[in-house]
Design an enzyme around this catalytic site. Sequence first.
Site, PDB file in Angstrom:
ATOM      1  N   LYS A  22      96.637  23.863  27.680  1.00 37.94           N
ATOM      2  CA  LYS A  22      95.849  23.102  28.671  1.00 37.94           C
ATOM      3  C   LYS A  22      94.826  22.215  27.953  1.00 37.94           C
ATOM      4  O   LYS A  22      94.718  21.026  28.234  1.00 37.94           O
ATOM      5  CB  LYS A  22      95.119  24.075  29.604  1.00 37.94           C
ATOM      6  N   ASN A  23      94.087  22.805  27.026  1.00 36.42           N
ATOM      7  CA  ASN A  23      92.978  22.061  26.419  1.00 36.42           C
ATOM      8  C   ASN A  23      93.438  21.008  25.417  1.00 36.42           C
ATOM      9  O   ASN A  23      92.650  20.145  25.033  1.00 36.42           O
ATOM     10  CB  ASN A  23      91.976  23.030  25.769  1.00 36.42           C
ATOM     11  N   ARG A  93      85.541  19.438  34.591  1.00 36.71           N
ATOM     12  CA  ARG A  93      84.626  18.776  33.667  1.00 36.71           C
ATOM     13  C   ARG A  93      85.326  17.883  32.661  1.00 36.71           C
ATOM     14  O   ARG A  93      84.774  16.881  32.211  1.00 36.71           O
ATOM     15  CB  ARG A  93      83.858  19.825  32.859  1.00 36.71           C
ATOM     16  N   CYS A 117      78.201  24.239  35.370  1.00 37.41           N
ATOM     17  CA  CYS A 117      79.399  25.016  35.699  1.00 37.41           C
ATOM     18  C   CYS A 117      79.101  26.487  35.459  1.00 37.41           C
ATOM     19  O   CYS A 117      78.041  26.831  34.934  1.00 37.41           O
ATOM     20  CB  CYS A 117      80.608  24.533  34.918  1.00 37.41           C
ATOM     21  N   ARG A 122      76.148  22.979  30.059  1.00 36.14           N
ATOM     22  CA  ARG A 122      77.159  22.089  29.489  1.00 36.14           C
ATOM     23  C   ARG A 122      76.825  20.604  29.617  1.00 36.14           C
ATOM     24  O   ARG A 122      77.525  19.837  30.283  1.00 36.14           O
ATOM     25  CB  ARG A 122      78.540  22.393  30.090  1.00 36.14           C
ATOM     26  N   ASP A 306      86.792  31.267  24.143  1.00 32.55           N
ATOM     27  CA  ASP A 306      87.754  31.393  25.247  1.00 32.55           C
ATOM     28  C   ASP A 306      88.524  32.715  25.212  1.00 32.55           C
ATOM     29  O   ASP A 306      89.324  32.988  26.110  1.00 32.55           O
ATOM     30  CB  ASP A 306      88.736  30.210  25.241  1.00 32.55           C
ATOM     31  N   ILE A 328      78.536  30.333  21.877  1.00 34.10           N
ATOM     32  CA  ILE A 328      78.867  28.943  22.236  1.00 34.10           C
ATOM     33  C   ILE A 328      78.262  28.560  23.590  1.00 34.10           C
ATOM     34  O   ILE A 328      77.676  27.499  23.735  1.00 34.10           O
ATOM     35  CB  ILE A 328      80.404  28.727  22.271  1.00 34.10           C
ATOM     36  N   ARG A 398      94.144  27.384  37.321  1.00 30.36           N
ATOM     37  CA  ARG A 398      93.725  26.175  36.603  1.00 30.36           C
ATOM     38  C   ARG A 398      94.180  26.223  35.153  1.00 30.36           C
ATOM     39  O   ARG A 398      94.353  25.185  34.523  1.00 30.36           O
ATOM     40  CB  ARG A 398      92.197  26.054  36.615  1.00 30.36           C
TER      41      ARG A 398
HETATM   42  N1  EPU Z   1      77.239  20.746  24.345  1.00 33.13           N
HETATM   43  C1  EPU Z   1      76.020  20.083  24.431  1.00 33.13           C
HETATM   44  N2  EPU Z   1      76.048  18.721  24.515  1.00 33.13           N
HETATM   45  C2  EPU Z   1      77.202  17.997  24.499  1.00 33.13           C
HETATM   46  C3  EPU Z   1      78.439  18.688  24.416  1.00 33.13           C
HETATM   47  C4  EPU Z   1      78.420  20.062  24.336  1.00 33.13           C
HETATM   48  O1  EPU Z   1      74.974  20.700  24.437  1.00 33.13           O
HETATM   49  O2  EPU Z   1      77.130  16.760  24.579  1.00 33.13           O
HETATM   50  C5  EPU Z   1      77.235  22.212  24.247  1.00 33.13           C
HETATM   51  C6  EPU Z   1      77.955  22.869  25.420  1.00 33.13           C
HETATM   52  O3  EPU Z   1      77.082  23.034  26.516  1.00 33.13           O
HETATM   53  C7  EPU Z   1      78.409  24.172  24.819  1.00 33.13           C
HETATM   54  C8  EPU Z   1      78.729  23.803  23.367  1.00 33.13           C
HETATM   55  O4  EPU Z   1      77.996  22.591  23.117  1.00 33.13           O
HETATM   56  O5  EPU Z   1      77.367  25.096  24.842  1.00 33.13           O
HETATM   57  C9  EPU Z   1      80.204  23.576  23.072  1.00 33.13           C
HETATM   58  O6  EPU Z   1      80.727  22.631  23.977  1.00 33.13           O
HETATM   59  P1  EPU Z   1      82.039  21.770  23.687  1.00 33.13           P
HETATM   60  O7  EPU Z   1      81.705  20.330  23.876  1.00 33.13           O
HETATM   61  O8  EPU Z   1      82.608  22.179  22.356  1.00 33.13           O
HETATM   62  O9  EPU Z   1      83.001  22.287  24.828  1.00 33.13           O
HETATM   63  P2  EPU Z   1      83.918  21.438  25.792  1.00 33.13           P
HETATM   64  O10 EPU Z   1      84.586  20.345  25.050  1.00 33.13           O
HETATM   65  O11 EPU Z   1      83.184  21.109  27.026  1.00 33.13           O
HETATM   66  C10 EPU Z   1      86.099  22.808  25.278  1.00 33.13           C
HETATM   67  C11 EPU Z   1      87.102  23.580  26.082  1.00 33.13           C
HETATM   68  C12 EPU Z   1      86.478  24.878  26.572  1.00 33.13           C
HETATM   69  C13 EPU Z   1      86.042  25.673  25.351  1.00 33.13           C
HETATM   70  C14 EPU Z   1      85.064  24.850  24.504  1.00 33.13           C
HETATM   71  C15 EPU Z   1      84.639  25.546  23.225  1.00 33.13           C
HETATM   72  C16 EPU Z   1      88.464  21.836  27.043  1.00 33.13           C
HETATM   73  C17 EPU Z   1      88.895  21.092  28.245  1.00 33.13           C
HETATM   74  N3  EPU Z   1      87.530  22.780  27.226  1.00 33.13           N
HETATM   75  O12 EPU Z   1      85.014  22.534  26.167  1.00 33.13           O
HETATM   76  O13 EPU Z   1      87.503  25.589  27.265  1.00 33.13           O
HETATM   77  O14 EPU Z   1      85.414  26.868  25.765  1.00 33.13           O
HETATM   78  O15 EPU Z   1      85.683  23.589  24.153  1.00 33.13           O
HETATM   79  O16 EPU Z   1      85.734  25.856  22.448  1.00 33.13           O
HETATM   80  O17 EPU Z   1      88.976  21.621  25.952  1.00 33.13           O
HETATM   81  C18 EPU Z   1      88.392  27.098  28.836  1.00 33.13           C
HETATM   82  O18 EPU Z   1      89.519  26.678  28.541  1.00 33.13           O
HETATM   83  O19 EPU Z   1      88.213  28.130  29.537  1.00 33.13           O
HETATM   84  C19 EPU Z   1      87.210  26.371  28.360  1.00 33.13           C
HETATM   85  C20 EPU Z   1      86.003  26.509  28.904  1.00 33.13           C
END
Ligand code: EPU
Length: 421
Positions: A22-23, A93, A117, A122, A306, A328, A398
């Site tokens: 998915k990701n 998101r 969320c 986030r 995850d 995280i 999802r």
């Molecule tokens: N963060 C910030 N500012 C930003 C971006 C991120 O503070 O501009 C913080 C977030 O709040 C979080 C941390 O940095 O505390 C990591 O966030 P990241 O940007 O790495 O996560 P993401 O891209 O929003 C993806 C996956 C998540 C997975 C995380 C970490 C997708 C669609 N989602 O989220 O997957 O947990 O990376 O590996 O790729 C899931 O599949 O259940 C899921 C939540």
Amino acid sequence: MDKFIIYGGNPLRGRVRISGSKNAALPILCSSILSGGVCTYTNVPDLDDISTVCKVLEQLGVVPEKTGKNSLRLHPQNITSHEAPYDLVKKMRASILVLGPLLARLGRAKVSLPGGCAIGVRPIDMHLKAFAKMGAEIDLSHGYVVARADKLRGTRIVFDNTTVGGTENVMMAACLAEGTTVIEGAAKEPEVTDLAGVLTAMGAQIQGAGESTMVIEGVKSLSGTTYEVIPDRIETGTFLVAAGITKGRVTIEGGRAAHVTAVIEKLMDMGLSISEGQGGLIEVDGGCDLKPVHVETVPYPGFPTDMQAQIMALSCVAQGASSITENIFENRFMHVPELVRMGAVLDEKGRTVLVQGIERFQGASVMATDLRASASLVLAGLNALGYTEVRRIYHLDRGYEGLDAKLTALGARVTREKGGL
Ligand code: EPU
């Protein structure tokens, strides 16, 4: 809202095939915005999040064509809009991943702010800071990010904290920017490397994907492509835990052991036997007394956030005291009170949950709160004495393709009931 009814106690036995990630698929589908030609994708999981991202893309003028259960063709030649509305973004998101491609292709983007969320605040500040550094003008107005850039410029982006989505968004924008973009502190997750794979297949110039420094040389245009999405490492990890928590024996087909090394190491520390068979099969034997474990979530290649909820469920039925630390996300312990309702002995202390092992979960009615929390409740239900009702499994739909069918095929007693709370 649908729910799962699970009668626990059956050891899982047999073979299960892992679906596409998915990701990885979500950013890959968004990258089609950058392309001047038709993009065909295979091994795309059939999930609600994929339908949502297709709706977002359709809204922009990309024409989606479902060519099979797990294949999709996108026609991005005539993008007519630069706006991703709140109604769609609030559902998922990851819709924010259209921001970089839209800015690069059209020079403008208006994307709803995703909002909070269940697992934490986030924010997307790191994405926005990077686009501003690449020359975009960014305003936050009426709940939307409004961004403009006649031409994005390559530059040096330094991420102080690892961000998977931020890295992906910047990578996509950098492909059509003028000059060289260097991303330092880039996320190394396999999904990031897969995105680099598809972009390269479209004609992008990317070096260092999967490393902490990535260098992207902007090109004038990107072409259409055909690309196969990698298997889902979190689904793979979830089935490894499912074998352990039911003392079962499962052969996993189509997963990649190299993507779940940190998970396999922890599960083997707990006593599971896991080996790689021929043709990429992963064999797992959970017929052991489980030892306690100490886990801290960290960016890849460390233990993934995850999989935190799932290994917590497993540690609940290990012999002794375990500890699980979430580094995280700030609010990713929503499964804790639900697991406690099923008999777990858990003590949440800030970022760490101390776990005192019990013999077995007890069936109960529990409520799913987010995707991975839901998975941990299903796992607990597979182990539990009596029956467990997991409500609000739309979260599972999802992110896990046909989880009930796959578990049933392995001998679990799981049924889906339609409707209700
Ligand atoms: N963060 C910030 N500012 C930003 C971006 C991120 O503070 O501009 C913080 C977030 O709040 C979080 C941390 O940095 O505390 C990591 O966030 P990241 O940007 O790495 O996560 P993401 O891209 O929003 C993806 C996956 C998540 C997975 C995380 C970490 C997708 C669609 N989602 O989220 O997957 O947990 O990376 O590996 O790729 C899931 O599949 O259940 C899921 C939540």
